[in-house]
Design a protein around this motif. Structure first.
Motif, short mmCIF file in Angstrom:
data_model
loop_
_atom_site.label_atom_id
_atom_site.label_comp_id
_atom_site.label_asym_id
_atom_site.label_seq_id
_atom_site.Cartn_x
_atom_site.Cartn_y
_atom_site.Cartn_z
N PHE A 102 0.85 -1.20 0.00
CA PHE A 102 0.00 0.00 0.00
C PHE A 102 0.88 1.25 0.00
N VAL A 103 1.94 1.25 0.81
CA VAL A 103 2.87 2.37 0.84
C VAL A 103 3.52 2.56 -0.53
N ASN A 104 3.94 1.47 -1.16
CA ASN A 104 4.57 1.56 -2.48
C ASN A 104 3.59 2.12 -3.51
N ALA A 105 2.32 1.71 -3.42
CA ALA A 105 1.32 2.22 -4.35
C ALA A 105 1.08 3.71 -4.14
N LEU A 106 1.10 4.15 -2.87
CA LEU A 106 0.96 5.58 -2.58
C LEU A 106 2.12 6.37 -3.19
N ARG A 107 3.32 5.82 -3.10
CA ARG A 107 4.47 6.51 -3.68
C ARG A 107 4.37 6.54 -5.21
N LEU A 108 3.90 5.45 -5.80
CA LEU A 108 3.71 5.44 -7.25
C LEU A 108 2.74 6.53 -7.68
N ALA A 109 1.71 6.77 -6.85
CA ALA A 109 0.70 7.79 -7.16
C ALA A 109 1.16 9.19 -6.79
N GLY A 110 2.35 9.31 -6.17
CA GLY A 110 2.86 10.63 -5.81
C GLY A 110 2.41 11.12 -4.45
N HIS A 111 1.78 10.26 -3.65
CA HIS A 111 1.30 10.66 -2.32
C HIS A 111 2.35 10.29 -1.28
N ASN A 112 3.48 10.99 -1.30
CA ASN A 112 4.60 10.61 -0.45
C ASN A 112 4.34 10.87 1.04
N GLU A 113 3.63 11.94 1.34
CA GLU A 113 3.35 12.24 2.75
C GLU A 113 2.44 11.17 3.35
N ALA A 114 1.41 10.80 2.60
CA ALA A 114 0.51 9.75 3.07
C ALA A 114 1.26 8.43 3.23
N ALA A 115 2.18 8.16 2.30
CA ALA A 115 2.97 6.93 2.38
C ALA A 115 3.83 6.92 3.64
N ASP A 116 4.42 8.08 3.95
CA ASP A 116 5.24 8.17 5.17
C ASP A 116 4.39 7.95 6.42
#
Length: 263
Positions: free
Chosen positions: A230-244
């Motif tokens: 899920f974190v990797n998918a967030l980063r793929l979508a450009g949502h780095n803060e949410a991933a963190d």
């Protein structure tokens, strides 16, 4: 007969389960289809995916590829089990996975989505089998979006973020922009909506992680893997803060569980 099908009285009409209408004229409904699926997987393991046998020998199984066998398995299951039967739905999914192995992500998505929606209705969205299929569907959406981004994809600059091991990926399409465009043209008839891909993959990855956390606990290996994807998918979508934020929550839960276990 105990354990067998109920014998109908004359004039009585059987009441089938929703979506499971088929022509159940065999003692073992899908024994042939099961064998076809096994043969399809055997051919796929050897890289023989050809969808159509030679015109000179169209009915010779020796010339069938993986898709030939799987297509016949799907047709047989539809006929004998019904379109909505879990066995049929799983054969749709296997057909999609064969296409995914070839990098045909949009076609794979279509087949797997049919199976996933059917399983959600039949056995529930949080059943282990359904969650496993949801992972395959999320992978199809991620790969399509990754290909759309091309060299701009975060997964291009950091392959460790990819949700699929490099050894299992089809030929890479990153690097040369012309190669990326050619692959996009070959891999789909209509370019899918990027926003739809992002919404779909993030929703699936989030729901999988939440379901496993509820079923197995926040520190279970499957939950940690699902949350990481899920974190990797967030980063793929450009949502780095949410991933963190998600990763921090996961690490905090793991630390808390470790501390409690050491007492």
């Amino acid at each position: 007969m105990p354990g067998g099908r109920k014998k109908l009285e004359q004039g009585e009409v059987p009441i089938p389960m929703p979506g499971r209408v088929g022509h159940a004229s065999r003692e073992l409904f899908n024994i042939y289809e099961h064998e076809l699926e096994r043969m399809a997987k055997t051919r796929a393991a050897k890289g023989d995916f050809a969808a159509h046998p030679p015109a000179s020998k169209p009915l010779d199984p020796a010339n069938f590829g993986a898709e030939d066998f799987m297509r016949r398995a799907v047709g047989g299951n539809v006929h004998h089990m019904g379109k909505g039967h879990p066995t049929t739905l799983l054969s749709y999914i296997e057909q999609g996975r064969l296409m995914a192995q070839q990098g045909r992500w949009q076609e794979a998505e279509s087949w797997i989505r049919i199976g996933h929606e059917g399983l959600c209705n039949d056995i529930g969205p949080n059943h282990p089998t359904t969650l496993n299929v949801a992972m395959s569907l999320a992978e199809c959406l991620e790969e399509q979006y990754d290909q759309q981004l091309g060299p701009e994809s975060p997964w291009f600059s950091d392959p460790a973020l990819k949700n699929r091991p490099a050894a299992s990926r089809s030929a890479e399409v990153h690097g040369d922009a012309a190669v990326v465009r050619a692959e996009l043209k070959l891999n789909r008839r209509v370019k899918p909506d990027a926003n739809g891909l992002v919404r779909g993959m993030l929703t699936l990855r989030r729901d999988i992680a939440m379901a496993l956390e509820e079923q197995e606990g926040p520190t279970h290996a499957q939950t940690v893997e699902a949350t990481t994807k899920f974190v990797n998918a967030l980063r793929l979508a450009g949502h780095n803060e949410a991933a963190d934020d998600v990763r921090s929550s996961m690490e905090a839960a793991t630390a808390t569980a470790t501390a409690q276990g050491g007492r």
